[in-house]
Write an enzyme that holds these catalytic residues in place. Structure first.
Site, PDB file in Angstrom:
ATOM      1  N   ASP A  92       0.852  -1.179   0.000  1.00 22.67           N
ATOM      2  CA  ASP A  92       0.000   0.000   0.000  1.00 22.67           C
ATOM      3  C   ASP A  92       0.892   1.234   0.000  1.00 22.67           C
ATOM      4  OD1 ASP A  92      -2.999   0.976   1.917  1.00 22.67           O
ATOM      5  OD2 ASP A  92      -2.170   1.635  -0.004  1.00 22.67           O
ATOM      6  N   ASP A 266      -7.807  -7.301   1.337  1.00 19.11           N
ATOM      7  CA  ASP A 266      -6.825  -7.364   2.429  1.00 19.11           C
ATOM      8  C   ASP A 266      -7.509  -6.847   3.683  1.00 19.11           C
ATOM      9  OD1 ASP A 266      -6.373  -4.275   1.796  1.00 19.11           O
ATOM     10  OD2 ASP A 266      -5.397  -4.733   3.725  1.00 19.11           O
TER      11      ASP A 266
END
Ligand SMILES: Nc1nc(=O)c2cc3nc(NCCN4CCCCC4)[nH]c3cc2[nH]1
Length: 372
Positions: A92, A266
């Site tokens: 990320d 996720d």
């Protein structure tokens, strides 16, 4: 655009099953990505995470840039070598974690300046620096740098962040280039506003990405709002590219989102809940801190192939959790990740067999029936 193939093997309504093919291996979809924030899936060693069926883990720019540092990880051979995970890694891009973890941050049109939650040192992230950090880490999937607003938020604020994220999408793509075997995902923003969601998705598709994340959700809105935004967004995204719903979610969130065309997920839920004494099972969620487990000789699930769910009594797990024993965190994290992977494996098989709606209904009924 990269040449990362996304093979769709079957569809069932809006649900899809297939695989993203990377040089380091395949990501079978629908996929759940365990969160490995500080280069570790907490309380698990790398081979054990793989044994649960995970094809890919998530890393975070924000945490790794602060400690141990992206250049240091690159010097040591990259994140795969550093954490002994030779399979795909998605990282990320940092903006979300800056807003949720750092203090004294200043956002401007070029990026964000913030103080580390670890030692108060000052740092700056821009689209270019975030993409560079993800290159230094060696990410197989790089996320664009974006701005995510918490909900509820004023429409003008949602629109401002959505447009800034589009500008940063362009800059992230320009900085990324066309590295062999690596993918760049755009991130759809737009809060709970259908017109902004559609505008964001269409603009990202015009820029062109290897995959499309749906961001700005699981930030405080009710599940029905999240699902409604999926219904507005996924039809605007190319059917032949993967969709990734960031930060989601519970087993129920996963099944309902797969039914609306999401391929990748996720969430810290299975690992964080495991560390807090909670177990996800076919019968619903159990809180092993609860005294009702103190004398229960049954395992979490005698039919589970996972030793953590099959070979330890609830009484023992209750004892470990109440005693604050490390093994309690280890066993419940293991059992939860195994449960999430089996949930996704079952979804993949059900979609391939054209029976996903039945699978979702049966699975939900098992949770509602509760503990037998
Ligand atoms: N780059 C980026 N952009 C997002 O819009 C984003 C949106 C997100 N939304 C979440 N939600 C996390 C929810 N989580 C649920 C379990 C407990 C901890 C919080 N994580 C996210 C991560 C994100 N990352």
């Amino acid at each position: 655009m990269s040449e990362i193939p996304f093979r769709i093997a079957a569809t069932d309504g809006a649900a899809r099953t297939g695989a993203l093919v990377f040089p380091r291996g395949e990501i079978r979809t629908p996929a759940f990505m365990p969160v490995g924030t500080a280069a570790t899936v907490k309380a698990m060693y790398a081979g054990q995470v793989r044994e649960t069926g995970a094809d890919v883990v998530l890393g975070n720019v924000y945490h790794l840039m602060l400690r141990p540092g992206a250049e240091r990880v690159a010097e040591l051979g990259g994140l795969h070598r550093f954490m002994n995970w030779p399979h795909p890694i998605l990282t990320d891009s940092g903006g979300f974690q800056v807003m949720s973890l750092s203090s004294l941050r200043k956002l401007d049109k070029d990026g964000v300046t913030f103080k580390s939650h670890i030692d108060g040192s000052t740092h700056r992230l821009t689209p270019e620096r975030s993409v560079e950090i993800q290159r230094l880490l060696g990410a197989d999937v790089t996320m664009q740098f974006d701005e995510c607003v918490r909900l509820p938020a004023p429409p003008a604020e949602v629109e401002r962040a959505m447009r800034l994220s589009l500008a940063w999408a362009e800059r992230s793509k320009a900085a990324f280039g066309t590295p062999q075997g690596r993918a760049l995902f755009g991130i759809v923003q737009g809060g709970d506003a259908p017109d902004l969601r559609k505008a964001s998705a269409r603009a990202l598709v015009d820029i062109g990405f290897d995959g499309y994340a749906i961001g700005g959700l699981a930030v405080g809105e009710p599940q029905h709002v999240m699902l409604a935004m999926l219904e507005e967004t996924t039809p605007e995204l190319p059917a032949g590219r993967p969709r990734y719903l960031m930060g989601v979610g519970s087993p129920d969130d996963l099944l309902k989102s797969v039914a609306r065309g999401v391929d990748m997920f996720d969430c810290v839920m299975p690992t964080r809940a495991g560390r807090h004494g909670q177990a996800f099972t076919r019968f619903g969620k159990l809180n092993l801190k609860n005294a009702r487990h103190a004398d229960d000789p049954r395992p979490l699930d005698p039919e589970s192939p996972c030793p953590a769910a099959r070979d330890y009594s609830r009484a023992y797990l209750h004892h470990l959790v109440k005693s604050g024993e490390i093994l309690g965190m280890m066993l419940l994290t293991w059992a939860n990740l195994d449960y999430y992977q089996r949930l996704m494996e079952g979804a993949r098989a059900a979609i391939a067999a054209g029976r996903f709606a039945d699978y979702a209904a049966e699975t939900t009924a098992g949770w509602e029936a509760g503990d037998r």
